[in-house]
Design a protein around this motif. Structure first.
Motif, PDB file in Angstrom:
ATOM      1  N   ASP A   1       0.728  -1.547  -0.349  1.00  0.00           N
ATOM      2  CA  ASP A   1      -0.111   0.527  -0.293  1.00  0.00           C
ATOM      3  C   ASP A   1       0.864   0.930   0.339  1.00  0.00           C
ATOM      4  O   ASP A   1       2.025   1.222   0.186  1.00  0.00           O
ATOM      5  CB  ASP A   1      -0.728  -0.222   1.361  1.00  0.00           C
ATOM      6  N   GLY A   2       0.682   2.615  -0.196  1.00  0.00           N
ATOM      7  CA  GLY A   2       1.022   3.392  -0.166  1.00  0.00           C
ATOM      8  C   GLY A   2       1.461   4.015   1.090  1.00  0.00           C
ATOM      9  O   GLY A   2       1.824   5.379   1.586  1.00  0.00           O
ATOM     10  N   GLY A   3       1.543   2.899   2.531  1.00  0.00           N
ATOM     11  CA  GLY A   3       1.828   3.757   4.056  1.00  0.00           C
ATOM     12  C   GLY A   3       3.379   4.337   3.612  1.00  0.00           C
ATOM     13  O   GLY A   3       4.414   3.856   3.002  1.00  0.00           O
ATOM     14  N   SER A   4       4.073   5.346   5.077  1.00  0.00           N
ATOM     15  CA  SER A   4       4.949   5.800   4.682  1.00  0.00           C
ATOM     16  C   SER A   4       6.222   4.798   4.586  1.00  0.00           C
ATOM     17  O   SER A   4       7.588   5.468   4.493  1.00  0.00           O
ATOM     18  CB  SER A   4       5.651   6.770   5.572  1.00  0.00           C
ATOM     19  N   GLU A   5       5.871   4.019   5.122  1.00  0.00           N
ATOM     20  CA  GLU A   5       7.324   2.650   5.918  1.00  0.00           C
ATOM     21  C   GLU A   5       7.518   2.110   4.421  1.00  0.00           C
ATOM     22  O   GLU A   5       8.699   1.783   4.142  1.00  0.00           O
ATOM     23  CB  GLU A   5       6.823   1.496   6.658  1.00  0.00           C
ATOM     24  N   PHE A   6       6.395   1.970   3.747  1.00  0.00           N
ATOM     25  CA  PHE A   6       6.878   1.142   2.182  1.00  0.00           C
ATOM     26  C   PHE A   6       7.785   1.789   1.105  1.00  0.00           C
ATOM     27  O   PHE A   6       8.240   1.761   0.111  1.00  0.00           O
ATOM     28  CB  PHE A   6       5.560   0.887   1.794  1.00  0.00           C
TER      29      PHE A   6
ATOM     30  N   HIS B   1       8.718  -2.937  -7.017  1.00  0.00           N
ATOM     31  CA  HIS B   1       7.671  -2.168  -6.398  1.00  0.00           C
ATOM     32  C   HIS B   1       6.743  -1.817  -7.261  1.00  0.00           C
ATOM     33  O   HIS B   1       6.927  -0.846  -7.930  1.00  0.00           O
ATOM     34  CB  HIS B   1       8.537  -1.605  -5.418  1.00  0.00           C
ATOM     35  N   GLY B   2       5.771  -1.631  -6.721  1.00  0.00           N
ATOM     36  CA  GLY B   2       4.172  -1.306  -7.095  1.00  0.00           C
ATOM     37  C   GLY B   2       3.478  -1.564  -6.051  1.00  0.00           C
ATOM     38  O   GLY B   2       3.456  -1.603  -5.164  1.00  0.00           O
ATOM     39  N   PHE B   3       2.677   0.022  -6.019  1.00  0.00           N
ATOM     40  CA  PHE B   3       1.602   0.316  -4.893  1.00  0.00           C
ATOM     41  C   PHE B   3       0.000   0.072  -5.773  1.00  0.00           C
ATOM     42  O   PHE B   3       0.229  -0.125  -6.493  1.00  0.00           O
ATOM     43  CB  PHE B   3       1.624   1.194  -4.822  1.00  0.00           C
ATOM     44  N   ARG B   4      -0.460  -0.489  -4.314  1.00  0.00           N
ATOM     45  CA  ARG B   4      -1.669  -0.608  -4.456  1.00  0.00           C
ATOM     46  C   ARG B   4      -3.040   0.863  -4.536  1.00  0.00           C
ATOM     47  O   ARG B   4      -1.900   1.833  -4.473  1.00  0.00           O
ATOM     48  CB  ARG B   4      -2.629  -1.339  -3.659  1.00  0.00           C
TER      49      ARG B   4
END
Length: 357
Positions: free
Chosen positions: A49-54, A70-73
């Motif tokens: 997801d788009g969390g800051s940790e990722f 690396h992709g984001f939902r």
């Protein structure tokens, strides 16, 4: 908080990390390390997801170094995270609600008694919870029927290996290089380095020979530490990264047994927002838990270890608390005579605070 890495096609759990701290890049790096430890591979593509940790720079560089995509939902599209969210539901139903001290019974308080009140039974350390989670995710869950794939996750992986003819992901060796690449950046560190006690990080002091003659100097970069091993850190000194070891006096106080979650608990308890009484009770329980682990698998070096090996706070709590709540006045007087030298040193300070001097 739990960080999970799941195989989207088979629904198998590849790695996880359990922590008392808020989500950060440390949990992501430890989940990736756990994946390499168990399977010796990294995925070709990672979806988060788009969390800051990722989105942290260290996670992005680590995946790019091994050529992993690396992709984001998509935002506001929760159905794209269905594989992980479904597993979170299984964990909540089969583990969180049935562990000792679960508050599920409080939904219907009139159906329970005071002897089963979870507020009096909730005592769970991070290592014990991680052990139960390990058994569920890697023993029970792979053999269970999964409605999303209409099969068990383990059989789904076997069928995929037969049809594809090769294993998933990219091979990565689990060695010292892999451990160094997954180290975590320190948070809220002033960068002070003193010749007397070295670098203070996560309630511990670290030192190396390159610090000689560098009293009260600032580090140019934040140090790196291993959440699974409190015995060392890496710091940049004179333009190079050097390994700094934990000083001997603190190394002898480390509890015996597995220290994988020890540092995480120490960082959590060192926060100023925690109450001192809660920290003391938790340290006492944590010390007893590590002692039980040591009694199951004793090491030869423990025979020469002094009794002060436990943490200072846990030792002070055991010495200051009475062993019997219903003790008589004579028993209390006998207990007060056995106060340690450290307690005698602290007693005048406590009296001065009470009298207002």
């Amino acid at each position: 908080w739990i960080t999970l890495a799941i195989h989207a096609f088979t629904r198998l759990v590849l790695g996880f990390w359990l922590s008392m701290l808020a989500p950060s890049h440390a949990g992501v790096m430890m989940a990736l390390r756990d994946m390499i430890r168990r399977h010796g591979r990294l995925p070709l593509m990672t979806i988060t997801d788009g969390g800051s940790e990722f989105r942290s720079e260290r996670v992005q560089k680590y995946l790019a170094r091994y050529g992993c995509g690396h992709g984001f939902r998509p935002k506001s599209e929760p159905r794209y995270g269905n594989p992980v969210e479904r597993l979170n539901l299984n964990i909540n139903h089969h583990l969180t609600k049935v562990v000792h001290g679960s508050n599920e019974v409080l939904k219907t308080p009139r159906m329970s008694t005071s002897t089963h009140d979870p507020r009096n039974l909730a005592l769970q350390t991070v290592p014990s919870l991680a052990s139960a989670l390990e058994k569920m995710l890697f023993v029970t869950y792979p053999k269970g029927w999964h409605s999303g794939v209409q099969d068990t996750p383990s059989r789904r992986l076997q069928d995929a290996a037969i049809t594809q003819g090769n294993a998933w992901g990219k091979p990565v060796a689990f060695d010292e290089h892999a451990l160094y690449q997954t180290l975590v950046l320190a948070r809220k560190h002033g960068g002070l380095m003193r010749q007397r006690d070295g670098i203070r990080l996560n309630t511990h002091n670290y030192y190396c020979s390159e610090m000689v003659g560098t009293d009260h100097k600032k580090l140019t970069d934040l140090p790196l530490y291993d959440p699974e091993d409190p015995s060392y850190i890496y710091a940049r000194l004179a333009g190079r990264m050097h390994r700094c070891e934990l000083i001997d006096s603190q190394r002898r106080r480390l509890p015996p047994g597995n220290l994988r979650y020890y540092l995480d608990e120490r960082i959590f308890l060192a926060r100023s927002a925690n109450h001192s009484d809660a920290n003391r009770d938790f340290l006492v329980a944590m010390g007893e838990h590590y002692q039980e682990l040591a009694s199951e698998s004793p090491s030869p070096s423990e025979e020469n270890v002094p009794q002060e090996r436990e943490s200072d706070v846990a030792t002070h709590a055991r010495e200051s608390e009475p062993t019997n709540l219903d003790a008589t006045a004579a028993g209390t007087a006998n207990a007060s005579e056995n106060v340690s030298s450290r307690d005698r040193h602290l007693a005048p300070i406590s009296r001065r605070k009470r009298t207002g001097d």
